[in-house]
Design a protein around this motif. Structure first.
Motif, PDB file in Angstrom:
ATOM      1  N   LEU A   1       7.696  43.555 -21.419  1.00 32.73           N
ATOM      2  CA  LEU A   1       6.807  43.148 -22.512  1.00 32.73           C
ATOM      3  C   LEU A   1       5.639  42.302 -22.025  1.00 32.73           C
ATOM      4  CD1 LEU A   1       9.424  42.310 -25.276  1.00 32.73           C
ATOM      5  CD2 LEU A   1       8.334  44.497 -24.725  1.00 32.73           C
ATOM      6  N   GLN A   2       5.844  41.537 -20.977  1.00 35.25           N
ATOM      7  CA  GLN A   2       4.788  40.700 -20.394  1.00 35.25           C
ATOM      8  C   GLN A   2       4.947  40.750 -18.872  1.00 35.25           C
ATOM      9  OE1 GLN A   2       5.060  36.775 -22.068  1.00 35.25           O
ATOM     10  NE2 GLN A   2       4.036  37.408 -23.929  1.00 35.25           N
ATOM     11  N   PRO A   3       4.599  41.883 -18.253  1.00 31.97           N
ATOM     12  CA  PRO A   3       4.896  42.074 -16.839  1.00 31.97           C
ATOM     13  C   PRO A   3       4.360  40.992 -15.911  1.00 31.97           C
ATOM     14  CG  PRO A   3       3.978  44.074 -17.802  1.00 31.97           C
ATOM     15  CD  PRO A   3       3.919  43.021 -18.835  1.00 31.97           C
ATOM     16  N   LEU A   4       3.187  40.482 -16.180  1.00 34.30           N
ATOM     17  CA  LEU A   4       2.599  39.480 -15.295  1.00 34.30           C
ATOM     18  C   LEU A   4       2.370  38.143 -15.985  1.00 34.30           C
ATOM     19  CD1 LEU A   4       0.001  41.729 -13.447  1.00 34.30           C
ATOM     20  CD2 LEU A   4       2.346  41.175 -12.794  1.00 34.30           C
ATOM     21  N   GLY A   5       2.910  37.991 -17.187  1.00 35.38           N
ATOM     22  CA  GLY A   5       2.689  36.745 -17.924  1.00 35.38           C
ATOM     23  C   GLY A   5       1.195  36.514 -18.084  1.00 35.38           C
ATOM     24  N   ASN A   6       0.726  35.342 -17.660  1.00 34.22           N
ATOM     25  CA  ASN A   6      -0.711  35.066 -17.729  1.00 34.22           C
ATOM     26  C   ASN A   6      -1.421  35.448 -16.433  1.00 34.22           C
ATOM     27  OD1 ASN A   6       0.040  33.047 -15.962  1.00 34.22           O
ATOM     28  ND2 ASN A   6      -0.555  31.346 -17.277  1.00 34.22           N
ATOM     29  N   GLY A   7      -0.690  36.038 -15.493  1.00 37.50           N
ATOM     30  CA  GLY A   7      -1.277  36.489 -14.238  1.00 37.50           C
ATOM     31  C   GLY A   7      -1.447  35.415 -13.186  1.00 37.50           C
ATOM     32  N   ARG A   8      -1.006  34.215 -13.484  1.00 36.89           N
ATOM     33  CA  ARG A   8      -1.169  33.098 -12.550  1.00 36.89           C
ATOM     34  C   ARG A   8       0.122  32.781 -11.814  1.00 36.89           C
ATOM     35  NH1 ARG A   8      -5.043  28.878 -15.768  1.00 36.89           N
ATOM     36  NH2 ARG A   8      -6.737  30.367 -16.091  1.00 36.89           N
ATOM     37  N   VAL A   9      -0.050  32.169 -10.654  1.00 34.86           N
ATOM     38  CA  VAL A   9       1.058  31.765  -9.805  1.00 34.86           C
ATOM     39  C   VAL A   9       1.518  30.360 -10.195  1.00 34.86           C
ATOM     40  CG1 VAL A   9       1.709  31.358  -7.399  1.00 34.86           C
ATOM     41  CG2 VAL A   9       0.159  33.224  -7.965  1.00 34.86           C
ATOM     42  N   LEU A  10       2.811  30.071  -9.966  1.00 32.25           N
ATOM     43  CA  LEU A  10       3.351  28.728 -10.228  1.00 32.25           C
ATOM     44  C   LEU A  10       2.443  27.664  -9.621  1.00 32.25           C
ATOM     45  CD1 LEU A  10       7.116  29.318  -9.411  1.00 32.25           C
ATOM     46  CD2 LEU A  10       6.183  28.783 -11.643  1.00 32.25           C
ATOM     47  N   PRO A  11       2.242  26.561 -10.246  1.00 27.16           N
ATOM     48  CA  PRO A  11       2.827  26.073 -11.497  1.00 27.16           C
ATOM     49  C   PRO A  11       2.041  26.468 -12.740  1.00 27.16           C
ATOM     50  CG  PRO A  11       1.569  24.310 -10.518  1.00 27.16           C
ATOM     51  CD  PRO A  11       1.477  25.492  -9.573  1.00 27.16           C
ATOM     52  N   ALA A  12       0.925  27.176 -12.569  1.00 33.56           N
ATOM     53  CA  ALA A  12       0.082  27.526 -13.719  1.00 33.56           C
ATOM     54  C   ALA A  12       0.586  28.744 -14.483  1.00 33.56           C
ATOM     55  CB  ALA A  12      -1.355  27.777 -13.258  1.00 33.56           C
ATOM     56  N   GLY A  13       1.497  29.503 -13.893  1.00 38.25           N
ATOM     57  CA  GLY A  13       2.002  30.710 -14.534  1.00 38.25           C
ATOM     58  C   GLY A  13       3.381  31.059 -14.012  1.00 38.25           C
ATOM     59  N   PRO A  14       3.910  32.220 -14.419  1.00 39.99           N
ATOM     60  CA  PRO A  14       5.281  32.594 -14.064  1.00 39.99           C
ATOM     61  C   PRO A  14       5.441  33.277 -12.703  1.00 39.99           C
ATOM     62  CG  PRO A  14       4.367  34.220 -15.536  1.00 39.99           C
ATOM     63  CD  PRO A  14       3.327  33.134 -15.391  1.00 39.99           C
ATOM     64  N   LEU A  15       4.351  33.675 -12.070  1.00 41.61           N
ATOM     65  CA  LEU A  15       4.454  34.408 -10.809  1.00 41.61           C
ATOM     66  C   LEU A  15       4.732  33.476  -9.643  1.00 41.61           C
ATOM     67  CD1 LEU A  15       1.436  36.857 -11.245  1.00 41.61           C
ATOM     68  CD2 LEU A  15       3.831  37.200 -11.885  1.00 41.61           C
ATOM     69  N   ARG A  16       5.558  33.930  -8.707  1.00 44.05           N
ATOM     70  CA  ARG A  16       5.884  33.117  -7.531  1.00 44.05           C
ATOM     71  C   ARG A  16       4.904  33.353  -6.392  1.00 44.05           C
ATOM     72  NH1 ARG A  16      12.420  32.868  -7.470  1.00 44.05           N
ATOM     73  NH2 ARG A  16      12.596  32.305  -9.655  1.00 44.05           N
ATOM     74  N   GLU A  17       4.210  34.474  -6.441  1.00 45.83           N
ATOM     75  CA  GLU A  17       3.159  34.785  -5.478  1.00 45.83           C
ATOM     76  C   GLU A  17       2.248  35.817  -6.142  1.00 45.83           C
ATOM     77  OE1 GLU A  17       4.666  36.456  -1.860  1.00 45.83           O
ATOM     78  OE2 GLU A  17       5.770  38.005  -2.891  1.00 45.83           O
ATOM     79  N   PRO A  18       1.066  36.056  -5.591  1.00 47.06           N
ATOM     80  CA  PRO A  18       0.171  37.039  -6.206  1.00 47.06           C
ATOM     81  C   PRO A  18       0.833  38.420  -6.318  1.00 47.06           C
ATOM     82  CG  PRO A  18      -1.016  35.729  -4.590  1.00 47.06           C
ATOM     83  CD  PRO A  18       0.445  35.375  -4.454  1.00 47.06           C
ATOM     84  N   PHE A  19       0.628  39.059  -7.441  1.00 53.24           N
ATOM     85  CA  PHE A  19       1.258  40.347  -7.721  1.00 53.24           C
ATOM     86  C   PHE A  19       0.912  41.388  -6.659  1.00 53.24           C
ATOM     87  CE2 PHE A  19       1.072  44.546  -9.832  1.00 53.24           C
ATOM     88  CZ  PHE A  19       2.426  44.707 -10.048  1.00 53.24           C
TER      89      PHE A  19
END
Length: 107
Positions: free
Chosen positions: A22-40
């Motif tokens: 439903l939200q594959p990349l969230g907001n597209g940002r890397v931690l701590p600003a978003g859910p990604l642990r590294e760039p997609f």
């Protein structure tokens, strides 16, 4: 193993990238600003396949009909044509039902 994609010395036969359908990349940002642990793009480059998993229900408790189509995921994620894509949906099962009752596809 969780985070096997980030453990570079780990031997692997298959690298599977699992995303929220439903939200594959969230907001597209890397931690701590978003859910990604590294760039997609970096993670995708090390992945053999992508699996997008849809929950049984959304945050309001409303049942989610189905995960997005493969074509929709390819479009949203900008996946290359050779990238394998799978979709799945989690199903809620009651622990009080006998085995096989309430299974997907059963009446």
């Amino acid at each position: 193993m969780d985070d096997g994609l980030q453990h570079h010395t780990l031997h692997r036969d298959l690298s599977l990238l699992v995303l929220d359908a439903l939200q594959p990349l969230g907001n597209g940002r890397v931690l701590p600003a978003g859910p990604l642990r590294e760039p997609f793009a970096r993670t995708l480059g090390r992945s053999d396949a992508v699996c997008a998993v849809a929950p049984y229900a959304d945050g309001t408790g409303a049942r989610v009909a189905a995960p997005p189509s493969e074509a929709a995921l390819r479009d949203v994620l900008g996946l290359p044509p050779h990238q394998h894509v799978n979709t799945a949906r989690l199903e809620r099962r009651s622990p009080l039902l006998p085995p096989g009752a309430g299974a997907v596809g059963s009446g």
